[in-house]
Motif scaffolding. Structure first.
Motif, PDB file in Angstrom:
ATOM      1  N   GLY A   1       0.813  -1.204   0.000  1.00 14.02           N
ATOM      2  CA  GLY A   1       0.000   0.000   0.000  1.00 14.02           C
ATOM      3  C   GLY A   1       0.845   1.251   0.000  1.00 14.02           C
ATOM      4  N   TYR A   2       0.221   2.329   0.426  1.00 18.49           N
ATOM      5  CA  TYR A   2       0.877   3.636   0.453  1.00 18.49           C
ATOM      6  C   TYR A   2       1.177   4.023   1.897  1.00 18.49           C
ATOM      7  N   TRP A   3       2.267   4.779   2.047  1.00 20.19           N
ATOM      8  CA  TRP A   3       2.724   5.163   3.381  1.00 20.19           C
ATOM      9  C   TRP A   3       2.931   6.669   3.467  1.00 20.19           C
ATOM     10  N   GLY A   4       2.591   7.202   4.620  1.00 21.95           N
ATOM     11  CA  GLY A   4       2.944   8.579   4.894  1.00 21.95           C
ATOM     12  C   GLY A   4       4.388   8.678   5.327  1.00 21.95           C
ATOM     13  N   LYS A   5       4.844   9.908   5.542  1.00 22.31           N
ATOM     14  CA  LYS A   5       6.241  10.131   5.917  1.00 22.31           C
ATOM     15  C   LYS A   5       6.488   9.894   7.395  1.00 22.31           C
ATOM     16  N   GLY A   6       5.423   9.831   8.177  1.00 26.17           N
ATOM     17  CA  GLY A   6       5.557   9.559   9.593  1.00 26.17           C
ATOM     18  C   GLY A   6       5.509  10.811  10.447  1.00 26.17           C
ATOM     19  N   THR A   7       5.058  10.625  11.669  1.00 29.13           N
ATOM     20  CA  THR A   7       5.039  11.707  12.646  1.00 29.13           C
ATOM     21  C   THR A   7       5.585  11.159  13.964  1.00 29.13           C
ATOM     22  N   LEU A   8       6.456  11.921  14.592  1.00 25.96           N
ATOM     23  CA  LEU A   8       7.146  11.448  15.780  1.00 25.96           C
ATOM     24  C   LEU A   8       6.316  11.696  17.034  1.00 25.96           C
ATOM     25  N   VAL A   9       6.194  10.634  17.824  1.00 26.83           N
ATOM     26  CA  VAL A   9       5.547  10.729  19.131  1.00 26.83           C
ATOM     27  C   VAL A   9       6.594  10.393  20.185  1.00 26.83           C
ATOM     28  N   THR A  10       6.799  11.302  21.104  1.00 24.65           N
ATOM     29  CA  THR A  10       7.759  11.082  22.174  1.00 24.65           C
ATOM     30  C   THR A  10       7.035  11.195  23.499  1.00 24.65           C
ATOM     31  N   VAL A  11       7.106  10.124  24.283  1.00 26.63           N
ATOM     32  CA  VAL A  11       6.457  10.102  25.592  1.00 26.63           C
ATOM     33  C   VAL A  11       7.548  10.136  26.654  1.00 26.63           C
ATOM     34  N   SER A  12       7.540  11.164  27.446  1.00 22.09           N
ATOM     35  CA  SER A  12       8.564  11.307  28.495  1.00 22.09           C
ATOM     36  C   SER A  12       8.033  10.751  29.807  1.00 22.09           C
ATOM     37  N   SER A  13       8.923  10.058  30.497  1.00 23.60           N
ATOM     38  CA  SER A  13       8.496   9.434  31.769  1.00 23.60           C
ATOM     39  C   SER A  13       8.870  10.302  32.950  1.00 23.60           C
TER      40      SER A  13
END
Length: 121
Positions: free
Chosen positions: A109-121
């Motif tokens: 299929g087709y893919w986006g470029k992505g988006t970064l998710v950062t979860v800080s503890s």
């Protein structure tokens, strides 16, 4: 061709929430499945959740009860509402669009470029 544009990633504290959006444009198939995948540092990309144009959803066990996938009324937008985020949810989240109603994992299929998710503890 299908173009996918993701948005909504960012930095959030553990326990917080984020909503990812992905808009598809171009040659949209009537029968399709859209999904969210993520790639954590040093790991392979994995399915998080998917939803077909018929409304069937597939959510992996590690995020069940915390993440909800949905589609917009026009059918060409997919959302991922993420709650109770954990540090293990950190990664690049990719949107996927493919023909058919198979909601299982895919590399096609087709893919986006992505988006970064950062979860800080």
């Amino acid at each position: 061709q299908v173009q996918l544009v993701e948005s909504g990633g960012g930095l959030v504290q553990a326990g917080g929430s984020l909503r990812l959006s992905c808009a598809a444009s171009g040659s949209i198939f009537t029968f399709n499945t859209m999904g969210w995948y993520r790639q954590a540092p040093g790991k392979q990309r994995e399915l998080v959740a998917s939803i077909s144009s018929a409304g069937k959803t597939n959510t992996v066990d590690s995020v069940k009860g915390r993440f909800t996938i949905s589609r917009g009324n026009a059918g060409n937008t997919v959302y991922l509402q993420m709650s109770s985020l954990e540090s293990e949810d950190t990664g690049v989240y990719y949107c996927n669009f493919r023909a058919g109603w198979n909601t299982g994992p895919t590399e096609t299929g087709y893919w986006g470029k992505g988006t970064l998710v950062t979860v800080s503890s």
